[in-house]
Design an enzyme around this catalytic site. Sequence first.
Site, PDB file in Angstrom:
ATOM      1  CG  HIS A 163      -1.461  -1.913   1.470  1.00 15.77           C
ATOM      2  ND1 HIS A 163      -3.331  -1.571   0.903  1.00 15.77           N
ATOM      3  CD2 HIS A 163      -1.578  -2.205   1.818  1.00 15.77           C
ATOM      4  CE1 HIS A 163      -2.896  -2.681   1.432  1.00 15.77           C
ATOM      5  NE2 HIS A 163      -2.189  -3.936   2.174  1.00 15.77           N
ATOM      6  CB  SER A 284      13.037  21.374 -16.748  1.00 13.19           C
ATOM      7  OG  SER A 284      12.571  22.878 -16.934  1.00 13.19           O
ATOM      8  CE  LYS A 290      11.672  18.726 -12.039  1.00 15.02           C
ATOM      9  NZ  LYS A 290      11.375  19.386 -13.301  1.00 15.02           N
ATOM     10  CD  GLU A 297       9.262  11.582 -16.240  1.00 13.13           C
ATOM     11  OE1 GLU A 297       8.391  12.060 -16.910  1.00 13.13           O
ATOM     12  OE2 GLU A 297       9.821  11.738 -15.225  1.00 13.13           O
TER      13      GLU A 297
END
Length: 464
Positions: A163, A284, A290, A297
């Site tokens: 969980h 970025s 970043k 992804e």
Amino acid sequence: MTAQLSKKSEAWSARFSEPVSDLVKRYTASVFFDKRLALFDIEGSLAHAEMLCATGIINQADHAEIQRGMTQIRAEIDAGRFEWLLDLEDVHLNIEKRLTELVGDAGKRLHTGRSRNDQVATDIRLYLRSAIDDITVLLRAFRLALLDLAEQHADTIMPGFTHMQVAQPITFGHHMLAYVEMFSRDAERMADCRKRVNRLPLGAAALAGTTFPIDRERVAKTLGFDDVCRNSLDAVSDRDFAIEFCAAAALVMTHVSRMSEELVIWMSPRVGFIDIADRFCTGSSIMPQKKNPDVPELARGKTGRVNGHLISLLTLMKGQPLAYNKDNQEDKEPLFDTVDTLTDTLRIFADMATGITVKADAMRAAALQGYATATDLADYLVKKGLPFRDAHEAVARTVRTCVDRGCDLGDLSLEELRGFSALIEADVFDVLTLEGSVAARDHIGGTAPNQVRAAIARIRTQLG
Ligand code: ARG
């Protein structure tokens, strides 16, 4: 794309009194994508011609001419010199037309006892068999890379989650081996699918078979097929083997996607469990600080398109009456894209697995924070004679106290611990340590470091 060829040049032309519009021509043509099957188409044609000659359906001179023409066509394709014509609809008619240009009547005899229906079914199977073989090699390389990572971190402790909550301590090696198991089953599925891909449709002709005395087993042998398709209608119409492959591919991508999700979470500065080598990340355009895990992804995103291709093929097939229908031409793009996506993904992930840096301190700190050894304490009490449910209750009260005080189980004194159960003695601190917890799960499939090492050795042997 030149459109200079008259209708007369088309294989089925004499039946028709008016040409199709340019739009219909473009709509029905497949050459832009099925030219990718060219080398398999030639391989199939050469095997067919060899059989036609061996059975006396064509003579040796024609056979030699077909071979000569195909050798040249192959060279033209390899060199990028072959001129693909939209007017000739698909890869099959383009190659046959060029063959006839090069060798005359012998080229026109090649299609004896054959149809594009069994021809295309053969081409796809040859293509897919080769793709499965490539994917099998990549799945192996990926697993070997994961095994290396698992071995380096057989003792590295991290929190295991259920969980998304800290559950029990595990080793990072054990976590990697979970993925190795998934990719091993994926490889099994690919091998199983290959058996059903590797059967020869050729000889089914358009749908009913042919009146010529063909030798299908001979062609199967030449092309390395294990068997011939046993029913001509089924042979030209079903694409279940491609659907099966896409289902297996969707599962591989699903496993890749689950791993990607974890990599993304682990690389988040909030978690900080790993770093991924710069060559798999991008920055970025606006935020200079970043470093984004783009590869995982994207893999997670590309899983969606592979799942979509599976649905495309299932839907393509579901309403088709026997035997061949042109719907089947739509099988190729989803299939090709599935192969390309999966192949690229596996190639990149095998490399990326070598570019993962594990931050053991962060993992350890996280495992220490979440009462990860609570089950160990309950098991300890059970071993001292307390029924498990009572032990569970006693530990729940202990954890509750720790939460209130903002400390971990191991921070309580023996005195305090004994307040929850008089069965607790000084040896309790052995089970409250992370190392003690993982080492105690010492059975096949458990997270103990020596089990992880044994599993790695076993899988290495299996992989050869
Ligand atoms: N381009 C076709 C396909 O991909 C080849 C078979 C065409 N057969 C036919 N009867 N039109 O399925």
